[in-house]
Design an enzyme around this catalytic site. Structure first.
Site, PDB file in Angstrom:
ATOM      1  N   THR B 153       0.882  -1.190   0.000  1.00 47.66           N
ATOM      2  CA  THR B 153       0.000   0.000   0.000  1.00 47.66           C
ATOM      3  C   THR B 153       0.917   1.238   0.000  1.00 47.66           C
ATOM      4  OG1 THR B 153      -0.223  -0.146   2.408  1.00 47.66           O
ATOM      5  CG2 THR B 153      -1.984  -1.089   1.086  1.00 47.66           C
ATOM      6  N   LYS B 179       4.152  -6.766   4.305  1.00 50.13           N
ATOM      7  CA  LYS B 179       3.806  -5.413   3.873  1.00 50.13           C
ATOM      8  C   LYS B 179       3.399  -4.595   5.094  1.00 50.13           C
ATOM      9  CE  LYS B 179       0.502  -3.377   3.485  1.00 50.13           C
ATOM     10  NZ  LYS B 179      -0.656  -2.632   4.064  1.00 50.13           N
ATOM     11  N   THR B 190      -1.198  -2.452  10.339  1.00 50.97           N
ATOM     12  CA  THR B 190      -1.673  -2.722   8.965  1.00 50.97           C
ATOM     13  C   THR B 190      -0.555  -3.386   8.290  1.00 50.97           C
ATOM     14  OG1 THR B 190      -3.086  -0.831   8.710  1.00 50.97           O
ATOM     15  CG2 THR B 190      -2.599  -1.972   6.738  1.00 50.97           C
ATOM     16  N   GLU B 275       6.730   4.585   6.962  1.00 50.05           N
ATOM     17  CA  GLU B 275       6.402   5.880   6.371  1.00 50.05           C
ATOM     18  C   GLU B 275       7.346   6.967   6.868  1.00 50.05           C
ATOM     19  OE1 GLU B 275       1.709   4.728   5.781  1.00 50.05           O
ATOM     20  OE2 GLU B 275       2.306   6.002   7.449  1.00 50.05           O
ATOM     21  N   ASN B 399       0.777  10.744   5.862  1.00 48.80           N
ATOM     22  CA  ASN B 399      -0.472  10.468   6.551  1.00 48.80           C
ATOM     23  C   ASN B 399      -1.481  11.598   6.487  1.00 48.80           C
ATOM     24  OD1 ASN B 399      -0.427   7.718   7.659  1.00 48.80           O
ATOM     25  ND2 ASN B 399       1.564   8.462   8.360  1.00 48.80           N
ATOM     26  N   SER B 404      -5.878  11.403  -0.353  1.00 44.95           N
ATOM     27  CA  SER B 404      -6.113  12.346  -1.454  1.00 44.95           C
ATOM     28  C   SER B 404      -5.399  11.895  -2.709  1.00 44.95           C
ATOM     29  CB  SER B 404      -5.688  13.749  -1.059  1.00 44.95           C
ATOM     30  OG  SER B 404      -4.375  13.736  -0.556  1.00 44.95           O
TER      31      SER B 404
END
Lengths: 404, 404
Positions: B153, B179, B190, B275, B399, B404
């Site tokens: 993702t 992942k 996640t 991230e 995040n 968007s």
């Protein structure tokens, strides 16, 4: 820019309490960094301190001195927290009190020391001593707002609240200040709060006021979940108005309510001015079995980096709120009883997206700068409320650059 | 760019397990987003799932189906988590299994479904069904690396580990993928992990392997403390090598060790690709009374936004580490017994700054991209270790912009 107001009411003086503020150059030049409160004899003082096990040396000393009663001065420096400094730090904190006491003619245990700033560096005692020399010969004519400015670190604005009350046949003044912007989480947070009144209040009643009013205010704010080593919230009653207040007596109830509002305003002002904050967020959790349970869920949501970045982005990504509720640690939570509102907008009903929810309506709420997230667990009659802010680029910038 | 390696060992195939990967357009076009594992009859499957109370519909279904045994297929989609979707979501997850089962000639409860992506939106079942139609008629010739890419993702790189072992008179293959990049915290995050071997392992032994190896790997990573609704870590043993392994038998010990390394590598790969991460950080807490206590302190440090932003800034602001240890919730912690190291550098001794510490030495360690923070509490013989990363501007960007 803070979110909303951080100052409330007229700037007042509290009889029986005098203030001096100077630049002592503790860490930075050209910055007010030393504040001294001088208290009339007979003043009662109460307060709560950080529960961080690595609490700073001045916290140890302040707690010890507070227990002896008869406090006559509070000295507050910024620029250095005197935390993680071992026996050297303890000696320095003790010396701070001795220096102030010698200048003002008190004993060292009549002085309460407070420090805030970088952790782990020893206090520059030469500059501190010179500062004490200077500040004790000042006019003691500084205002509360000047004091509020003098205790700022990464704060962008001074935080003040003041009000007068005509009760119990007299007039009473309440004034207070707070500071703090990061490392903010109850118990307490690099957060200092000083609230004073000229009412006369016996020590036992003052202690009860302090604990009952600080708990739902300074102990319910979180910026980043990091509890500081130096937090303190203090309540001072000089008695100079001549009006004595006690539980069950005329005026007590109103006084307590107004005092609670001052504490709450000053606590919320810290969140409004939190590092990088663009939104002021209230997280209200209701219908819980216990208030502990409500607090657990409120903090899980209020401290979730994903919820906070979604708030920053004004993104109605309510799934992140739901996920935070789900991981809060209530192992027997019946998710089908959970409902969630953003302000007046129902976003989750029976544990799933509300049938009436639209992305447009969610967006409209998220675009506001003040948002209340209301979560009902549908399993009891208890509740609790926590105040927080969003998580922005500026938070990272401020905290990645803080020492440089 | 991930911090260090996220792929380890040669790309292998695991006999008895076939892979197909396609673009189903679940959320985004031109993106591999549907992965199917087809398993030989007799394969044993075990795994752990998120403890989030709002666990997603596919988690409910996968747990239920797993308990019936005789699993023949795993289907994984990205783009939609099918979480917070109520009874509609449960129906969709069930339908996912039925669609795959019908195409492959199994019963629905022989299929395990996995979803990851945005929470709170219902599954686009028309596209999913078309995807299943397509993927089940594929050649099933995809590689593990293609599967690793198909489950990404916000990951920037696929995560893979593979190795062969000559044991118990035969050759065994282990291969796995993972992942996850945000909303990462044990129980699980996640985060999806799939590890397979062609060894034959009875269900009871496989269950024991899964729980004992996933606990110190996938259950010890944290990016942001947010536990996802959809996490799963799975262990698959096809038996196609003909080599049977069991506790106490030849090869078991070595196999378990190698399998543990694969799990740990895949778990750490998630943190390396977290991230916005610029640093890979190991937080190791020793000399604790219990391992729970060690974990409490490790997470307090690993999840402190202030520690994480200091790591991002390469700022040896170790006071923030100390403050996090102090607020971790050990109420009887004797701070004078605490020592802290950054890699080999002692920064805190007896609860205060180490006499040998210099800012230059601290800076040299903080400039590295891989850092171990070792904390000894000096109160017992237990320990635990958690893996995390720093907190950067990019975390906020990713995040704040995710949907968007």
């Amino acid at each position: 820019m803070p979110v909303g107001n951080t100052q409330d009411g007229p700037e007042l003086a509290v009889d029986g309490l005098e203030i001096a503020v100077i630049e002592a150059g503790i860490r930075y030049p050209d910055r007010k960094d030393l504040v001294l409160f001088r208290l009339e004899a007979g003043t009662t003082v109460s307060g709560l301190f950080t529960k961080n096990r690595f609490c700073a040396a001045p916290v140890h000393v302040a707690k010890a001195n507070l227990s002896t009663g008869n406090i006559r001065a509070l000295v507050i420096n910024t620029g250095n927290a005197n935390a993680g400094t071992g026996s050297q730090g303890m000696g320095d904190a003790q010396l701070s009190c001795e220096l102030v006491a010698a200048q003002l003619g008190y004993s060292a245990d009549q002085v309460l020391p407070y420090s805030t700033g970088v952790i782990g560096e020893t206090m520059p005692m030469e500059r501190f001593a010179a500062g004490v020399q200077q500040i004790t010969t000042e006019s003691f004519g500084a205002s509360w707002l000047q004091a509020a400015t003098g205790i700022m670190t990464t704060d962008t604005v001074p935080k003040y609240a003041g009000r007068t009350l005509a009760i119990a046949g007299g007039e009473i003044t309440i004034a207070g200040i707070s500071k703090g912007a990061g490392m903010i989480k109850p118990n307490m947070a690099t957060m200092l709060g000083f609230v004073a009144t000229d009412a006369r209040i016996a020590q036992t009643h003052l202690d009860e006021l302090a604990s009952s009013l600080i708990e739902p205010s300074f102990n319910r704010i979180t910026v980043d979940g990091d509890t500081s080593t130096n937090d303190a919230a203090m309540l001072i009653a000089t008695g100079a108005s001549g009006v004595e207040l006690a539980p069950g007596q005329p005026g007590w109830h109103e006084f307590k309510q107004q005092l609670g509002e001052v504490f709450l305003f000053l606590a919320q002002a810290i969140v409004r001015d939190a590092e990088g904050a663009t939104k002021f967020v209230t997280v209200e959790v209701t219908s819980t079995q216990t208030s502990d349970e409500a607090r657990l869920v409120a903090y899980a949501v209020a401290e979730s980096p994903l919820v906070k970045t979604a708030l920053y982005a004004s993104d109605p990504n309510w799934g992140r709120i739901l996920a935070a509720v789900g991981r809060a640690g209530i192992s027997d939570l019946d998710t089908e009883q959970v409902s969630i509102y953003l302000n007046e907008l129902e976003i989750v009903r029976n544990g799933a997206v509300s049938p009436d929810y639209t992305e447009e309506a969610g967006q409209a709420v998220m675009d506001l700068s003040e948002i209340t997230i209301s979560i009902s667990l549908g399993r009891g009659d208890n509740s609790d409320t926590v105040y927080t802010c969003d998580f922005s680029h500026d938070y990272v910038s401020i905290n990645a650059d803080y020492r440089s």
